[in-house]
Design a protein around this motif. Sequence first.
Motif, PDB file in Angstrom:
ATOM      1  N   GLY A  12      -1.178   3.542 -17.082  1.00  0.00           N
ATOM      2  CA  GLY A  12      -1.889   2.550 -18.647  1.00  0.00           C
ATOM      3  C   GLY A  12      -1.440   3.084 -20.000  1.00  0.00           C
ATOM      4  N   ALA A  13      -1.971   4.206 -20.046  1.00  0.00           N
ATOM      5  CA  ALA A  13      -2.860   5.174 -21.344  1.00  0.00           C
ATOM      6  C   ALA A  13      -1.568   5.770 -21.497  1.00  0.00           C
ATOM      7  N   ASP A  14      -0.682   6.808 -20.247  1.00  0.00           N
ATOM      8  CA  ASP A  14       0.157   7.745 -19.956  1.00  0.00           C
ATOM      9  C   ASP A  14      -0.861   8.805 -21.217  1.00  0.00           C
ATOM     10  N   VAL A  15      -2.157   9.410 -20.413  1.00  0.00           N
ATOM     11  CA  VAL A  15      -2.815   9.765 -20.756  1.00  0.00           C
ATOM     12  C   VAL A  15      -1.913  12.082 -20.980  1.00  0.00           C
ATOM     13  N   THR A  40       4.308   2.924 -19.113  1.00  0.00           N
ATOM     14  CA  THR A  40       3.646   4.398 -19.041  1.00  0.00           C
ATOM     15  C   THR A  40       3.145   4.291 -20.205  1.00  0.00           C
ATOM     16  N   GLY A  41       2.104   4.006 -20.823  1.00  0.00           N
ATOM     17  CA  GLY A  41       1.022   3.676 -22.289  1.00  0.00           C
ATOM     18  C   GLY A  41       1.424   2.426 -22.655  1.00  0.00           C
ATOM     19  N   GLY A  42       1.901   1.376 -21.918  1.00  0.00           N
ATOM     20  CA  GLY A  42       1.689  -0.437 -21.891  1.00  0.00           C
ATOM     21  C   GLY A  42       0.149  -0.703 -21.879  1.00  0.00           C
ATOM     22  N   LEU A  43      -0.599   0.184 -21.498  1.00  0.00           N
ATOM     23  CA  LEU A  43      -1.993  -0.299 -21.597  1.00  0.00           C
ATOM     24  C   LEU A  43      -2.122  -1.464 -20.084  1.00  0.00           C
ATOM     25  N   GLY A  44      -1.709  -1.519 -19.734  1.00  0.00           N
ATOM     26  CA  GLY A  44      -1.305  -2.567 -18.706  1.00  0.00           C
ATOM     27  C   GLY A  44      -1.039  -4.145 -18.587  1.00  0.00           C
ATOM     28  N   LEU A  45      -0.193  -4.132 -19.574  1.00  0.00           N
ATOM     29  CA  LEU A  45       0.336  -5.323 -20.246  1.00  0.00           C
ATOM     30  C   LEU A  45       2.016  -6.002 -19.901  1.00  0.00           C
ATOM     31  N   THR A  46       2.678  -4.957 -19.211  1.00  0.00           N
ATOM     32  CA  THR A  46       4.034  -5.003 -18.184  1.00  0.00           C
ATOM     33  C   THR A  46       3.496  -5.513 -17.117  1.00  0.00           C
ATOM     34  N   GLY A  47       2.135  -4.913 -16.267  1.00  0.00           N
ATOM     35  CA  GLY A  47       2.275  -5.386 -15.506  1.00  0.00           C
ATOM     36  C   GLY A  47       0.745  -5.006 -14.181  1.00  0.00           C
ATOM     37  N   VAL A  48       0.659  -5.795 -13.242  1.00  0.00           N
ATOM     38  CA  VAL A  48      -0.460  -4.331 -12.513  1.00  0.00           C
ATOM     39  C   VAL A  48       0.065  -3.539 -11.825  1.00  0.00           C
ATOM     40  N   VAL A  49      -0.201  -2.192 -12.154  1.00  0.00           N
ATOM     41  CA  VAL A  49       0.123  -1.115 -11.139  1.00  0.00           C
ATOM     42  C   VAL A  49      -0.569  -1.243  -9.560  1.00  0.00           C
ATOM     43  N   LEU A  50       0.283  -0.983  -8.622  1.00  0.00           N
ATOM     44  CA  LEU A  50      -0.034  -1.177  -7.267  1.00  0.00           C
ATOM     45  C   LEU A  50      -0.335   0.228  -6.349  1.00  0.00           C
ATOM     46  N   SER A  51       0.802   0.971  -6.808  1.00  0.00           N
ATOM     47  CA  SER A  51       0.763   2.416  -6.386  1.00  0.00           C
ATOM     48  C   SER A  51       1.845   3.406  -7.246  1.00  0.00           C
ATOM     49  N   ALA A  52       1.330   4.520  -7.139  1.00  0.00           N
ATOM     50  CA  ALA A  52       2.557   5.248  -7.707  1.00  0.00           C
ATOM     51  C   ALA A  52       2.861   6.300  -6.864  1.00  0.00           C
ATOM     52  N   THR A  53       3.897   7.189  -7.172  1.00  0.00           N
ATOM     53  CA  THR A  53       4.500   8.345  -6.424  1.00  0.00           C
ATOM     54  C   THR A  53       4.401   9.629  -7.744  1.00  0.00           C
ATOM     55  N   LEU A  54       4.071  10.579  -7.565  1.00  0.00           N
ATOM     56  CA  LEU A  54       3.550  12.255  -8.084  1.00  0.00           C
ATOM     57  C   LEU A  54       4.288  12.933  -7.204  1.00  0.00           C
ATOM     58  N   ARG A  55       4.201  13.458  -9.126  1.00  0.00           N
ATOM     59  CA  ARG A  55       4.844  15.422  -8.833  1.00  0.00           C
ATOM     60  C   ARG A  55       4.010  15.864  -9.659  1.00  0.00           C
ATOM     61  N   LEU A  56       4.085  16.926  -8.118  1.00  0.00           N
ATOM     62  CA  LEU A  56       2.818  18.364  -8.373  1.00  0.00           C
ATOM     63  C   LEU A  56       2.947  19.383  -8.706  1.00  0.00           C
TER      64      LEU A  56
END
Length: 458
Positions: A126-129, A170-186
């Motif tokens: 949400g913050a696209d840190v 990504t960077g939308g501060l939770g205003l597009t929806g509630v992220v439930l899960s994510a797949t991350l490349r490590l």
Amino acid sequence: MAVETRVPDEDCEAISGWGRTAPTLARVHRPRGYAEAVEAVLAPGRRGLVARGLGRACGDAAQNAGGTVLDMTGFDRLLAVDTAAGLVVCEAGVTLHRLMEALLPFGWFLPVVPGTRYMTVGGAIGADVHGGNHSVAGSFGRHVTALELLTADGRIRAVSPGTPLFDATTGGLGLTGVVLSATLRLLPVETSLMRVDTERVPDLDALLTRLADGGRRHSYSAARIDLLARGAATGRAVLTRGDHVPYDALPRRHRARREPLAFRPGRLPVPPPYVPGGPLGRTSVGLLNELWYRGAPRAATGRLRSLPAFFHPLDGVPHRNRIHGPEGFVRYRFVVPYGQEDALRRIVRRIADRRLPCFPAVLRRLGAGGPGPLSFPLPGWSLALGLPTGLPGLGRFLDALDEEVAGAGGRIDLAEDSRVRPEALAAMYPRLDEFRTLRAALDPRSVLVSDLARRLGL
């Protein structure tokens, strides 16, 4: 801006950001699974809802006065790990700390590491840190390969990179929806150690030169800058640069040869003398800056440090968000583009001349920005600092800095913001209307809302 007051319900809780600047009351719902999260979104109440992780956003991005806050920390499962491909599927409430603990023994690390590991995956999206390797790795969203997003209509959508909804999330501060899960490349690593170069840098011009040069030779770099220093020492700093250590580069008798991927975060046994005492003032910050600068080596190369010591030295300080006193603190993070170094110099001089007790203050070099309309990074120089809320005239001073930043083509970080004026926003985020249009189509009833969104008209 005055916060709306209303008679609290019995189930309301006090909610604030990490900076503790504007606490509000909200009903906190803690869903235990997807069905309960969907139920909450479909019945949000008159003031809507916003998702929240560990509450490390310094401002009001995860607050919703008089409404509902969806506490996602119960969504903390690792769903799948592919140790061959370097992929992990996890729920949004999993913390970065948990990922490090679970994945490092398999030789995998997070590709982007922000200033704290006590942040959820949903919050990082949400913050696209970003981290100290932004110039080479980009921000967090670049390494997300898939999302499950609960939107305002109650649908759970599979969202892929390259789509408008993914980019806005990504960077939308939770205003597009509630992220439930994510797949991350490590990121593959061979040890849990960093090879670190540290040096004192006498002034801002020398610091910019060294940061630019080091960005071509090191994966990570950041400078702790003394914003109380003036005159010839304006912008003096301690510059730290590092890279992951390969196994073959370990000294022959180093204990890491027996346990090369051990994760030892550590913790300070007691708070330092200044935590959580009275607010840090000019004298105490000046002393801390002097001790930090003089205590650093003039130049040291190749020192080995653990991952937590390199990336998160302040995570071991209990209650560190209280060091600025009972009124809390303002986090001010901005970026100005390359070619606008004069603007950065003016801002640093203005802060130094005002004698503001900034602690800590970190300068980084950023690379290409992400695709999100509200994603903060852009190619340039990023400076982040913390300031006590109660400083006289602080609001007017930061408004003036906003104008300087916007005039240079830069922007402030909305995920950390608690006070920027709405009229300054469009100049900083030229794709703001694009975000508003997508959000209006996706959520016409404004189910997903936060105090920040109301304050800035997002």
